[in-house]
Design a protein around this motif. Sequence first.
Motif, PDB file in Angstrom:
ATOM      1  N   PRO A  33      28.240  -5.547  52.037  1.00 13.22           N
ATOM      2  CA  PRO A  33      29.536  -4.913  51.259  1.00 13.22           C
ATOM      3  C   PRO A  33      29.690  -5.797  50.029  1.00 13.22           C
ATOM      4  N   GLY A  34      30.141  -5.634  48.782  1.00 12.34           N
ATOM      5  CA  GLY A  34      30.285  -6.226  47.821  1.00 12.34           C
ATOM      6  C   GLY A  34      31.439  -7.396  47.947  1.00 12.34           C
ATOM      7  N   ASP A  35      32.508  -7.076  48.499  1.00 10.81           N
ATOM      8  CA  ASP A  35      33.604  -8.261  49.042  1.00 10.81           C
ATOM      9  C   ASP A  35      32.745  -9.202  49.753  1.00 10.81           C
ATOM     10  N   GLU A  36      31.928  -8.928  50.745  1.00 14.56           N
ATOM     11  CA  GLU A  36      31.257 -10.273  51.376  1.00 14.56           C
ATOM     12  C   GLU A  36      30.281 -11.084  50.507  1.00 14.56           C
ATOM     13  N   LEU A  37      29.699 -10.360  49.569  1.00 12.91           N
ATOM     14  CA  LEU A  37      28.926 -11.095  48.391  1.00 12.91           C
ATOM     15  C   LEU A  37      29.962 -11.877  47.548  1.00 12.91           C
ATOM     16  N   ARG A  38      31.112 -11.376  47.282  1.00  9.68           N
ATOM     17  CA  ARG A  38      32.047 -12.100  46.378  1.00  9.68           C
ATOM     18  C   ARG A  38      32.710 -13.269  47.389  1.00  9.68           C
ATOM     19  N   ALA A  39      32.735 -13.049  48.501  1.00 11.95           N
ATOM     20  CA  ALA A  39      33.387 -14.088  49.449  1.00 11.95           C
ATOM     21  C   ALA A  39      32.354 -15.378  49.633  1.00 11.95           C
ATOM     22  N   VAL A  40      30.992 -15.055  49.239  1.00  9.64           N
ATOM     23  CA  VAL A  40      30.161 -16.488  49.398  1.00  9.64           C
ATOM     24  C   VAL A  40      30.452 -17.024  48.168  1.00  9.64           C
ATOM     25  N   LEU A  62      24.872 -17.704  50.561  1.00  9.45           N
ATOM     26  CA  LEU A  62      24.091 -16.496  50.686  1.00  9.45           C
ATOM     27  C   LEU A  62      23.194 -16.214  51.613  1.00  9.45           C
ATOM     28  N   LEU A  63      22.240 -16.957  51.531  1.00 15.37           N
ATOM     29  CA  LEU A  63      21.411 -17.184  52.591  1.00 15.37           C
ATOM     30  C   LEU A  63      21.876 -17.048  53.920  1.00 15.37           C
ATOM     31  N   ASP A  64      22.691 -17.666  54.345  1.00 15.32           N
ATOM     32  CA  ASP A  64      23.343 -18.015  55.625  1.00 15.32           C
ATOM     33  C   ASP A  64      23.915 -16.662  56.031  1.00 15.32           C
ATOM     34  N   ARG A  65      24.547 -15.817  54.937  1.00 14.29           N
ATOM     35  CA  ARG A  65      25.092 -14.666  55.202  1.00 14.29           C
ATOM     36  C   ARG A  65      24.150 -13.506  55.283  1.00 14.29           C
ATOM     37  N   LEU A  66      23.164 -13.552  54.587  1.00 13.79           N
ATOM     38  CA  LEU A  66      22.076 -12.480  54.672  1.00 13.79           C
ATOM     39  C   LEU A  66      21.207 -12.617  55.637  1.00 13.79           C
ATOM     40  N   GLY A  67      20.536 -14.000  56.251  1.00 10.83           N
ATOM     41  CA  GLY A  67      19.446 -14.261  57.116  1.00 10.83           C
ATOM     42  C   GLY A  67      18.235 -14.345  56.138  1.00 10.83           C
ATOM     43  N   THR A  68      18.015 -13.403  55.305  1.00 10.62           N
ATOM     44  CA  THR A  68      16.743 -13.172  54.508  1.00 10.62           C
ATOM     45  C   THR A  68      17.449 -12.708  53.173  1.00 10.62           C
ATOM     46  N   LEU A  69      16.754 -13.154  52.115  1.00  8.72           N
ATOM     47  CA  LEU A  69      17.054 -12.454  50.802  1.00  8.72           C
ATOM     48  C   LEU A  69      16.082 -11.413  50.304  1.00  8.72           C
ATOM     49  N   PRO A  89       9.106 -13.550  43.450  1.00  8.35           N
ATOM     50  CA  PRO A  89       9.778 -13.491  42.303  1.00  8.35           C
ATOM     51  C   PRO A  89      10.998 -12.701  42.331  1.00  8.35           C
ATOM     52  N   PHE A  90      11.236 -11.701  43.231  1.00 10.16           N
ATOM     53  CA  PHE A  90      12.622 -11.148  43.454  1.00 10.16           C
ATOM     54  C   PHE A  90      13.693 -12.304  43.634  1.00 10.16           C
ATOM     55  N   GLY A  91      13.314 -13.125  44.740  1.00  6.31           N
ATOM     56  CA  GLY A  91      14.439 -13.998  45.159  1.00  6.31           C
ATOM     57  C   GLY A  91      14.757 -14.739  44.036  1.00  6.31           C
ATOM     58  N   THR A  92      13.912 -15.332  43.565  1.00  6.91           N
ATOM     59  CA  THR A  92      13.794 -16.268  42.179  1.00  6.91           C
ATOM     60  C   THR A  92      14.593 -15.549  41.132  1.00  6.91           C
ATOM     61  N   LEU A  93      14.586 -14.501  40.969  1.00  6.95           N
ATOM     62  CA  LEU A  93      15.567 -13.702  39.728  1.00  6.95           C
ATOM     63  C   LEU A  93      17.070 -13.781  40.370  1.00  6.95           C
ATOM     64  N   LYS A 138      24.477 -27.924  41.530  1.00 10.41           N
ATOM     65  CA  LYS A 138      25.334 -28.316  42.910  1.00 10.41           C
ATOM     66  C   LYS A 138      26.080 -27.017  43.119  1.00 10.41           C
ATOM     67  N   ALA A 139      26.824 -26.517  42.377  1.00 14.70           N
ATOM     68  CA  ALA A 139      27.661 -25.443  42.812  1.00 14.70           C
ATOM     69  C   ALA A 139      26.796 -23.954  42.945  1.00 14.70           C
ATOM     70  N   ALA A 140      25.436 -23.879  42.379  1.00 13.03           N
ATOM     71  CA  ALA A 140      24.720 -22.778  42.376  1.00 13.03           C
ATOM     72  C   ALA A 140      23.952 -22.823  43.695  1.00 13.03           C
ATOM     73  N   ALA A 141      23.520 -24.264  43.915  1.00 14.59           N
ATOM     74  CA  ALA A 141      22.914 -24.377  45.113  1.00 14.59           C
ATOM     75  C   ALA A 141      23.781 -24.221  46.551  1.00 14.59           C
ATOM     76  N   SER A 142      25.232 -24.710  46.327  1.00 16.25           N
ATOM     77  CA  SER A 142      26.037 -24.015  47.264  1.00 16.25           C
ATOM     78  C   SER A 142      26.051 -23.007  47.685  1.00 16.25           C
ATOM     79  N   ILE A 143      26.198 -22.038  46.676  1.00 17.91           N
ATOM     80  CA  ILE A 143      26.508 -20.303  46.658  1.00 17.91           C
ATOM     81  C   ILE A 143      25.020 -19.897  47.253  1.00 17.91           C
ATOM     82  N   HIS A 144      24.090 -20.550  46.840  1.00 20.35           N
ATOM     83  CA  HIS A 144      22.916 -19.864  47.260  1.00 20.35           C
ATOM     84  C   HIS A 144      22.588 -20.120  48.900  1.00 20.35           C
ATOM     85  N   ALA A 145      22.952 -21.305  49.231  1.00 20.25           N
ATOM     86  CA  ALA A 145      23.040 -21.634  50.822  1.00 20.25           C
ATOM     87  C   ALA A 145      23.879 -20.661  51.310  1.00 20.25           C
TER      88      ALA A 145
END
Length: 213
Positions: free
Chosen positions: A89-96, A73-80, A48-52, A64-71
């Motif tokens: 850092p916030g600017d790295e989250l902004r960059a995805v 984000l997962l690529d950047r974090l490795g695990t959600l 449920p955490f990841g779903t929220l 489509k746009a949401a799925a692209s951003i989620h992908a």
Amino acid sequence: MRLNTSMPTSFPLLHHADAAAHLSGDPTMRELIAHNGDLPVLAPTPGPFGTLIRSVNGQQLSVKAAASIHARLLDRLGTLDARALLQTPGDELRAVGLSWAKVRTVKAIAGAEQAGTVDFVHIATLPDEAVIAALLPLPGIGRWTAEMFLMFALARSDVFSLGDLALRQGLARLYPDMPADEVLAGWTPYRTLAARYLWADNHRVRAGGEPVG
């Protein structure tokens, strides 16, 4: 607010046949069900955490746009998970692709999970209004988002969001002479499935299908 976990450990899963039979007592809903067929069965998400987080990321975006951003984000974090989000850092989250408002929200969700103020492991044990009350203090989380979480993360059977424009429009189109409260009372305790049929029919009509009624 630390959640009370002295509740039942689970809620019964929705039985679609029973729900559809109950809703079919309403002639208009019976016609909606006939036009739109069976809908996929919802089941509680294992995370449920990841779903929220994914729900917040997808707000006001196309699928489509949401799925692209989620992908990304997962690529950047490795695990959600909360730790990874808080350490990024916030600017790295902004960059995805997240807006700064969404960066603030996902960081707040992660902080609440890590501090235990929202216990996502046990949130499924809480009644609907207790889940909503736990989520609303988080920045960027309104009642609509909490209700979508109840529907699609926890698979609760009796949720209908009057904050959803498409649902309000569906009620107005299909039940022009009935108060919304009266219509919703007739659908209880299966308002989630009723909402999904309103969404499905709205999509069908927009695609050129014949309106019900």
